[in-house]
Design an enzyme around this catalytic site. Structure first.
Site, mmCIF file in Angstrom:
data_model
loop_
_atom_site.group_PDB
_atom_site.id
_atom_site.type_symbol
_atom_site.label_atom_id
_atom_site.label_comp_id
_atom_site.label_asym_id
_atom_site.label_seq_id
_atom_site.Cartn_x
_atom_site.Cartn_y
_atom_site.Cartn_z
ATOM 1 N N CYS A 569 -46.400 -12.642 2.724
ATOM 2 C CA CYS A 569 -47.607 -12.761 1.906
ATOM 3 C C CYS A 569 -48.313 -11.407 1.790
ATOM 4 C CB CYS A 569 -48.540 -13.798 2.527
ATOM 5 S SG CYS A 569 -50.000 -14.166 1.539
ATOM 6 N N ASP A 571 -51.342 -11.012 2.182
ATOM 7 C CA ASP A 571 -52.525 -11.093 3.041
ATOM 8 C C ASP A 571 -52.662 -9.833 3.898
ATOM 9 O OD1 ASP A 571 -54.146 -11.838 5.491
ATOM 10 O OD2 ASP A 571 -54.319 -13.703 4.341
ATOM 11 N N ARG A 573 -53.917 -9.312 6.673
ATOM 12 C CA ARG A 573 -53.805 -9.493 8.121
ATOM 13 C C ARG A 573 -52.358 -9.514 8.602
ATOM 14 N NH1 ARG A 573 -57.314 -14.870 7.945
ATOM 15 N NH2 ARG A 573 -55.869 -15.090 6.172
ATOM 16 N N HIS A 630 -47.923 -17.639 6.975
ATOM 17 C CA HIS A 630 -48.958 -17.455 8.000
ATOM 18 C C HIS A 630 -49.977 -18.584 7.925
ATOM 19 C CE1 HIS A 630 -52.188 -16.081 5.225
ATOM 20 N NE2 HIS A 630 -51.159 -15.675 4.487
ATOM 21 N N CYS A 633 -53.256 -19.759 4.904
ATOM 22 C CA CYS A 633 -52.894 -19.011 3.698
ATOM 23 C C CYS A 633 -53.728 -19.495 2.507
ATOM 24 C CB CYS A 633 -51.404 -19.177 3.405
ATOM 25 S SG CYS A 633 -50.839 -18.281 1.940
#
Length: 747
Positions: A569, A571, A573, A630, A633
């Site tokens: 992803c 993302d 993080r 993760h 999400c």
């Protein structure tokens, strides 16, 4: 309370009483042997064992340490006996105990641990050599000399004039001691020293050998109060301090070592020193040897199962009962057997394990100098020599300066100076700086925690001269600004900079301290601030990381050969290299919203992910394709809301249609879990579905079926920072072993 008292008594009977008997059997022969090596009455060894067990055991700070006469002090005692006599030596022991008591009251125990272990180990090894050489003459039927050198020189003549029976009983004792540890455990329940003396005594009696018997004419019941030593009071004070410090250091070091052998309450070192002081005052008053904590008896106590100080106290009681009721049996022991026991103990005091430990820290010179000086000059002189050398080596390490130079292709020179900059390092510092060619642009990094005036003057003078000759010098201080403050005339810090934890590359910018020189620019929408952070980060990378990874990237510059295609992803993080412990060149990475893999021919059409898959499998030849989702999400939250959460983002709504199959699979397989962590469950199902989507591409499916390619699902739980393996929806034939980098987080 009655139940607790009863439980305590039962624990003592079950664990401490048997342990005390074991220690008693070890302590009696060792106490007699150490008294013999010390030139003291043999009864003095038993008195010290009784007092060490009862008094030091009751008042000390350790529950399981055993105190008594120590072989390491025998060299001091024998010299004191020859110089002042036995009764005066007892007074020195009493006064040394008073010194220890005062040190314990004033909480000075921790200071004793500042003595270098290399000095202690070297001293004990030297004492062992001296004891072994002196008692070897007794084993051979002769008498020991006043010094180790004299004993060594007389040894050939002593060997030439052997005394048959005396040599035989000594060799028999050493043989029993050597082979006892190889016998079955049930036999080894009897301590080796006791077994050796019993075998020697019984054999000598049975065959009527002509040996020297132990003389106990100075029995325990005969006592005279100690007298003050006669002579130079400076030397008497030095003797008192020497006994106090050596006995105290040995006790405290033994206490720390014993703490690591058991799981009970940790020792109170100040209380231990106080207890040792009282014990030495009592043993000195009663005519006993100096007392200290001893590792052999303490180890035996722990291994025998002791739980409380009751074992130590009881062992002293058993020694007292033995001395008063069965002391006559000691007269059956041959003196040569006791001497052989001391030879064996002396050899064991030269511990090779200690040499390995000090070698690992570069302190072998301290060990060797202490050992040689104690043997050749004496105990006090040897210890002082060892301490002096240890202090010099420590000073050298603290003031050692390293200067590293690295030149860039553009001719700019990077110089890093590390260490504590004092006047002692100025000669080396000046020499290194003067080798820099005139006119060279220099980046000077000061990785230092202290700078005195001499060091500042050396760097500042060189900088002015170098700039006057056409060069440039940019100074960057990694810790406190020692150079900057000194150059500005400000007051310097009074002490070294406290150690600071280095910035970690994986920490978010907000968690790192701001570096000197980094700019803080106000931002309206945040873009300017991010730009500033990226620029500062790039400078940090060039300054610290680039030199370290340059060789790797130089090799990778010719060709990339990743083994994994990693789809995850977008993302912020998720850091693929962090959660997989991978490095440059390992992962061929694709990132998008929701770690989605569009199915072949699906709408809306997207070639970016497909292009990466084709290139990775058909050009780069990766072995594994990993899809990593993760927790929490946002893309899956949008899928779960049927696009409602995508709001007025038409591009995102179109992209999330590729997650419809994940939602359908979730409803089909996990419908009963809609009200229990539904989002994270969908995130895991989505990983499984994307693995299925990969199989819709013919080349991928063929390689998977042929066992040339493996599909792996991962799920990163952000809150716990754990990585979990996600099993596929269907088994794959000919699947090879999965890369287990994340096996520690496997479900």
């Amino acid at each position: 309370m009655f139940r607790d008292t009863k439980s305590s008594w039962l624990g003592t009977l079950r664990h401490d009483v048997p342990a005390s008997l074991v220690v008693f059997l070890v302590a009696v022969p060792l106490s007699l042997g150490i008294a013999m090596a010390s030139g003291a009455p043999l009864a003095a060894g038993l008195i010290a064992a009784v007092v060490g067990g009862i008094v030091a055991g009751a008042l000390g700070g350790s529950a399981v340490q055993v105190s008594g006469p120590a072989a390491g002090l025998s060299l001091v005692v024998v010299d004191l006996v020859h110089t002042y006599g036995w009764r005066a030596t007892c007074m020195i022991t009493l006064l040394a105990g008073a010194v220890q008591l005062l040190l314990g009251v004033f909480k000075a125990a921790r200071a004793a641990l500042a003595v270098s272990p290399a000095v202690i180990h070297g001293m004990l090894a030297a004492v062992g050599v001296i004891i072994a050489l002196s008692q070897l003459h007794v084993v051979l039927g002769g008498s020991s000399q006043r010094s180790a050198v004299a004993n060594l020189m007389e040894l050939p003549g002593q060997i030439a004039d052997l005394h048959g029976h005396k040599v035989a009983v000594g060799l028999l004792t050493i043989t029993v001691l050597a082979v006892w540890t190889r016998l079955p455990r049930k036999v080894k329940a009897i301590p080796a020293p006791l077994a050796a003396l019993l075998v020697a005594a019984v054999t000598a009696w049975a065959f009527g050998w002509d040996v020297t018997r132990v003389d106990l004419s100075d029995s325990v019941t005969e006592w005279a109060f100690p007298v003050l030593p006669q002579g130079d009071w400076h030397l008497v004070v030095a003797a008192v301090l020497l006994v106090a410090l050596l006995a105290g250091c040995e006790s405290l070091l033994c206490c720390v070592a014993v703490d690591g052998m058991h799981g009970g309450r940790r020792a109170d070192l100040d209380q231990e020193l106080t207890g040792q002081g009282v014990a030495n005052m009592v043993t000195g008053a009663l005519g006993g040897l100096p007392v200290a904590g001893v590792i052999v008896r303490s180890t035996a106590n722990v291994h025998a199962g002791a739980r409380t100080r009751g074992s130590t106290i009881l062992h002293g009681v058993w020694v007292l009962v033995f001395a008063l009721g069965f002391g006559w049996t000691i007269q059956l022991i041959p003196m040569e057997a006791l001497a052989a026991l001391l030879v064996f103990i002396g050899v064991q005091m030269v511990n090779l394990g200690h040499i390995k430990k000090v070698h690992g820290h570069g302190e072998v010179p301290v060990y060797v100098v202490t050992l040689a000086a104690v043997i050749l000059l004496g105990l006090a002189e040897g210890v002082l020599a060892g301490l002096a050398l240890a202090a010099l080596l420590a000073l050298r390490r603290l003031t050692w300066v390293t200067v590293l130079k690295r030149e860039d292709r553009d001719g700019r020179l990077h110089v890093t100076i590390s260490g504590s900059l004092t006047f002692l390092g100025v000669p080396r510092l000046t020499h290194e700086l003067r080798t820099i060619p005139a006119g060279t642009p220099v980046d000077l990094d000061l990785n230092i925690d202290f700078m005195d005036n001499a060091a500042f003057e050396a760097i500042h003078s060189w900088r002015l001269d170098h700039e006057r000759m056409g060069g440039t010098v940019d100074i960057d201080e990694l810790h406190d600004e020692w150079y900057t403050l000194a150059a500005s005339g400000a007051r310097m810090f009074p002490a070294k900079s406290p150690p600071m934890a280095p910035d970690r590359w994986w920490l978010p910018w907000a968690h790192r301290r701001r570096r000197p020189g980094s700019r803080t620019v106000p931002s309206n929408g945040g873009a300017t601030q991010v730009e500033c952070q990226l620029t500062a980060g790039a400078r940090e990378y060039h300054r610290r990381t680039a030199p370290l990874v340059k060789p790797i990237f130089t090799e990778l510059a010719r060709k990339q050969q990743p083994t994994h295609l990693f789809i995850t992803c977008a993302d912020s993080r998720i850091v693929p290299s962090l959660i997989t412990a991978s490095g440059p060149g390992d992962l061929f990475t694709v990132r998008n919203i929701g770690n989605l893999v569009p199915r072949r021919g699906s709408e809306p059409h997207d070639d970016s992910v497909v292009a990466a898959i084709e290139y990775a499998t058909q050009v780069l030849g990766v072995h594994t394709i990993t899809v990593c989702g993760h927790s929490g999400c946002g893309a899956m939250a949008g899928v779960l809301s049927a696009g409602v959460q995508a709001g007025s983002l038409p591009g995102l709504r179109r992209w999330l249609r590729h997650g419809d199959h994940s939602l359908a699979t979730f409803i089909e397989t996990e419908g009963d879990r809609l009200h229990s962590g539904a989002l994270d469950v969908l995130c895991r199902v989505n990983v499984q579905q994307q693995l299925e989507n990969l199989r819709t591409y013919r080349k991928v499916d063929e390689q998977v079926r042929a066992g040339k390619l493996e599909l792996v699902g991962l799920f990163f739980d952000i809150a716990t920072a754990r990585v979990h393996l996600v099993p596929p929806l269907r088994a794959t034939p000919l699947v090879k072993t999965t890369d287990r980098r994340v096996a520690a987080g496997e479900d």
